[in-house]
Design a protein around this motif. Structure first.
Motif, PDB file in Angstrom:
ATOM      1  N   LEU A 109      -1.150  -9.360  12.576  1.00  0.00           N
ATOM      2  CA  LEU A 109      -0.079  -9.900  11.755  1.00  0.00           C
ATOM      3  C   LEU A 109       0.468  -8.739  10.923  1.00  0.00           C
ATOM      4  O   LEU A 109      -0.291  -8.006  10.298  1.00  0.00           O
ATOM      5  N   VAL A 110       1.789  -8.579  10.956  1.00  0.00           N
ATOM      6  CA  VAL A 110       2.440  -7.496  10.225  1.00  0.00           C
ATOM      7  C   VAL A 110       3.456  -8.104   9.264  1.00  0.00           C
ATOM      8  O   VAL A 110       4.254  -8.956   9.656  1.00  0.00           O
ATOM      9  N   ARG A 111       3.414  -7.654   8.017  1.00  0.00           N
ATOM     10  CA  ARG A 111       4.397  -8.065   7.007  1.00  0.00           C
ATOM     11  C   ARG A 111       5.101  -6.790   6.553  1.00  0.00           C
ATOM     12  O   ARG A 111       4.498  -5.917   5.963  1.00  0.00           O
ATOM     13  N   GLU A 112       6.375  -6.725   6.879  1.00  0.00           N
ATOM     14  CA  GLU A 112       7.164  -5.551   6.515  1.00  0.00           C
ATOM     15  C   GLU A 112       8.128  -5.927   5.391  1.00  0.00           C
ATOM     16  O   GLU A 112       8.962  -6.808   5.548  1.00  0.00           O
ATOM     17  N   VAL A 113       7.983  -5.256   4.248  1.00  0.00           N
ATOM     18  CA  VAL A 113       8.854  -5.474   3.098  1.00  0.00           C
ATOM     19  C   VAL A 113       9.864  -4.332   3.064  1.00  0.00           C
ATOM     20  O   VAL A 113       9.495  -3.169   3.192  1.00  0.00           O
ATOM     21  N   ARG A 114      11.139  -4.683   2.879  1.00  0.00           N
ATOM     22  CA  ARG A 114      12.196  -3.664   2.797  1.00  0.00           C
ATOM     23  C   ARG A 114      12.766  -3.551   1.390  1.00  0.00           C
ATOM     24  O   ARG A 114      13.191  -2.482   0.968  1.00  0.00           O
ATOM     25  N   VAL A 115      12.860  -4.691   0.662  1.00  0.00           N
ATOM     26  CA  VAL A 115      13.433  -4.726  -0.679  1.00  0.00           C
ATOM     27  C   VAL A 115      12.532  -5.605  -1.536  1.00  0.00           C
ATOM     28  O   VAL A 115      12.125  -6.675  -1.068  1.00  0.00           O
ATOM     29  N   PRO A 116      12.166  -5.239  -2.733  1.00  0.00           N
ATOM     30  CA  PRO A 116      12.631  -4.152  -3.597  1.00  0.00           C
ATOM     31  C   PRO A 116      11.868  -2.849  -3.405  1.00  0.00           C
ATOM     32  O   PRO A 116      12.101  -1.868  -4.113  1.00  0.00           O
ATOM     33  N   TYR A 117      10.947  -2.810  -2.483  1.00  0.00           N
ATOM     34  CA  TYR A 117      10.179  -1.611  -2.176  1.00  0.00           C
ATOM     35  C   TYR A 117       9.912  -1.624  -0.680  1.00  0.00           C
ATOM     36  O   TYR A 117      10.113  -2.636  -0.015  1.00  0.00           O
ATOM     37  N   ALA A 118       9.487  -0.511  -0.159  1.00  0.00           N
ATOM     38  CA  ALA A 118       9.159  -0.439   1.265  1.00  0.00           C
ATOM     39  C   ALA A 118       7.644  -0.439   1.408  1.00  0.00           C
ATOM     40  O   ALA A 118       6.954   0.392   0.805  1.00  0.00           O
ATOM     41  N   GLU A 119       7.150  -1.417   2.171  1.00  0.00           N
ATOM     42  CA  GLU A 119       5.704  -1.543   2.353  1.00  0.00           C
ATOM     43  C   GLU A 119       5.444  -2.293   3.645  1.00  0.00           C
ATOM     44  O   GLU A 119       6.134  -3.260   3.954  1.00  0.00           O
ATOM     45  N   THR A 120       4.442  -1.851   4.384  1.00  0.00           N
ATOM     46  CA  THR A 120       4.039  -2.548   5.594  1.00  0.00           C
ATOM     47  C   THR A 120       2.557  -2.869   5.505  1.00  0.00           C
ATOM     48  O   THR A 120       1.740  -1.973   5.312  1.00  0.00           O
ATOM     49  N   THR A 121       2.246  -4.143   5.626  1.00  0.00           N
ATOM     50  CA  THR A 121       0.856  -4.593   5.637  1.00  0.00           C
ATOM     51  C   THR A 121       0.535  -5.039   7.053  1.00  0.00           C
ATOM     52  O   THR A 121       1.265  -5.851   7.627  1.00  0.00           O
ATOM     53  N   THR A 122      -0.536  -4.487   7.601  1.00  0.00           N
ATOM     54  CA  THR A 122      -0.964  -4.839   8.952  1.00  0.00           C
ATOM     55  C   THR A 122      -2.386  -5.376   8.877  1.00  0.00           C
ATOM     56  O   THR A 122      -3.267  -4.726   8.314  1.00  0.00           O
ATOM     57  N   ILE A 123      -2.584  -6.563   9.435  1.00  0.00           N
ATOM     58  CA  ILE A 123      -3.910  -7.181   9.475  1.00  0.00           C
ATOM     59  C   ILE A 123      -4.327  -7.231  10.942  1.00  0.00           C
ATOM     60  O   ILE A 123      -3.646  -7.837  11.767  1.00  0.00           O
ATOM     61  N   ARG A 124      -5.459  -6.546  11.228  1.00  0.00           N
ATOM     62  CA  ARG A 124      -5.928  -6.463  12.621  1.00  0.00           C
ATOM     63  C   ARG A 124      -7.395  -6.028  12.641  1.00  0.00           C
ATOM     64  O   ARG A 124      -7.806  -5.220  11.804  1.00  0.00           O
ATOM     65  N   ASP A 125      -8.138  -6.530  13.573  1.00  0.00           N
ATOM     66  CA  ASP A 125      -9.529  -6.116  13.792  1.00  0.00           C
ATOM     67  C   ASP A 125     -10.377  -6.159  12.531  1.00  0.00           C
ATOM     68  O   ASP A 125     -11.145  -5.230  12.247  1.00  0.00           O
ATOM     69  N   GLY A 126     -10.231  -7.222  11.747  1.00  0.00           N
ATOM     70  CA  GLY A 126     -11.060  -7.376  10.558  1.00  0.00           C
ATOM     71  C   GLY A 126     -10.720  -6.440   9.422  1.00  0.00           C
ATOM     72  O   GLY A 126     -11.497  -6.268   8.488  1.00  0.00           O
ATOM     73  N   GLU A 127      -9.532  -5.839   9.483  1.00  0.00           N
ATOM     74  CA  GLU A 127      -9.132  -4.871   8.467  1.00  0.00           C
ATOM     75  C   GLU A 127      -7.667  -5.067   8.090  1.00  0.00           C
ATOM     76  O   GLU A 127      -6.861  -5.487   8.909  1.00  0.00           O
ATOM     77  N   ARG A 153       2.611   2.423   2.079  1.00  0.00           N
ATOM     78  CA  ARG A 153       3.747   2.592   1.166  1.00  0.00           C
ATOM     79  C   ARG A 153       4.098   4.060   1.166  1.00  0.00           C
ATOM     80  O   ARG A 153       3.299   4.885   0.733  1.00  0.00           O
ATOM     81  N   GLY A 154       5.278   4.356   1.673  1.00  0.00           N
ATOM     82  CA  GLY A 154       5.671   5.769   1.759  1.00  0.00           C
ATOM     83  C   GLY A 154       4.712   6.519   2.658  1.00  0.00           C
ATOM     84  O   GLY A 154       4.415   6.094   3.766  1.00  0.00           O
ATOM     85  N   ARG A 155       4.178   7.624   2.163  1.00  0.00           N
ATOM     86  CA  ARG A 155       3.241   8.440   2.950  1.00  0.00           C
ATOM     87  C   ARG A 155       1.802   8.010   2.751  1.00  0.00           C
ATOM     88  O   ARG A 155       0.901   8.552   3.386  1.00  0.00           O
ATOM     89  N   SER A 156       1.580   7.065   1.873  1.00  0.00           N
ATOM     90  CA  SER A 156       0.224   6.635   1.532  1.00  0.00           C
ATOM     91  C   SER A 156      -0.146   5.352   2.273  1.00  0.00           C
ATOM     92  O   SER A 156       0.626   4.404   2.324  1.00  0.00           O
ATOM     93  N   THR A 157      -1.339   5.336   2.850  1.00  0.00           N
ATOM     94  CA  THR A 157      -1.867   4.141   3.487  1.00  0.00           C
ATOM     95  C   THR A 157      -3.278   3.912   2.985  1.00  0.00           C
ATOM     96  O   THR A 157      -4.078   4.840   2.944  1.00  0.00           O
ATOM     97  N   ARG A 158      -3.552   2.680   2.577  1.00  0.00           N
ATOM     98  CA  ARG A 158      -4.931   2.351   2.205  1.00  0.00           C
ATOM     99  C   ARG A 158      -5.384   1.191   3.071  1.00  0.00           C
ATOM    100  O   ARG A 158      -4.596   0.305   3.427  1.00  0.00           O
ATOM    101  N   SER A 159      -6.650   1.222   3.405  1.00  0.00           N
ATOM    102  CA  SER A 159      -7.222   0.194   4.272  1.00  0.00           C
ATOM    103  C   SER A 159      -8.477  -0.373   3.634  1.00  0.00           C
ATOM    104  O   SER A 159      -9.163   0.311   2.880  1.00  0.00           O
TER     105      SER A 159
END
Length: 170
Positions: free
Chosen positions: A27-45, A50-56
């Motif tokens: 499942l992917v949730r991509e936010v474009r406004v008011p900020y850019a962020e992509t949340t990906t839920i897969r394989d128990g994680e 956000r930008g160049r930073s990814t946390r899992s």
């Protein structure tokens, strides 16, 4: 578009983006406004970019996200058996104005979420109300309900838009 209300916010947060389910386990949730962020839920994680930073982190730390993935996946696939495996389900209404209440069966999810109420009209999911075991109800307006709230401006009654689908559609 999502419109999220919270007692902690002066005004509801307006989020524009989309959900995607590229495969049965993601499942992917991509936010474009008011900020850019992509949340990906897969394989128990879950991973949040956000930008160049990814946390899992492991979904065991956020059972509500695991529940979200399971419920959205089952809803999008029309898989009633999978939904019933993860939730006790109460449905009411008719096609033009329906409500689906999901009560988690999983103890870890039930420890943080009492229930999730989905409200819609026809094929349109208009509102998701998540009731945590502690804290305020989280209401997310989607699609036509979110557009109606934006059109109504600051004085919009988000609860009425979520619950009174007849008024929200006008």
């Amino acid at each position: 578009m999502e419109l999220r209300g919270s007692a902690m916010l002066k005004a509801p947060l307006r989020i524009e983006g989309e959900y995607a389910r590229p495969d049965d386990d993601t499942l992917v949730r991509e936010v474009r406004v008011p900020y850019a962020e992509t949340t990906t839920i897969r394989d128990g994680e879950a991973s949040i970019a956000r930008g160049r930073s990814t946390r899992s982190f492991a979904l065991s730390r956020a059972p509500e996200l695991a529940g979200l993935q399971a419920s959205f996946g089952a809803l999008l696939a029309g898989d009633a058996a999978a939904l019933e495996r993860d939730y006790r389900i109460e449905s009411r209404g008719r096609r033009e104005d329906w409500t689906l209440v999901l009560v988690p069966r999983d103890a870890a999810l039930a420890a943080s979420v009492r229930d999730i109420t989905l409200r819609g009209r026809g094929a349109e999911l208009r509102c998701i109300e998540t009731r945590p075991t502690e804290g305020d109800l989280q209401r997310t307006l989607l699609a036509g309900a979110a557009r109606a709230a934006v059109a109504a401006g600051e004085g919009a009654d988000y609860e009425a838009l979520c619950r009174d689908l007849g008024a929200a559609a006008q």
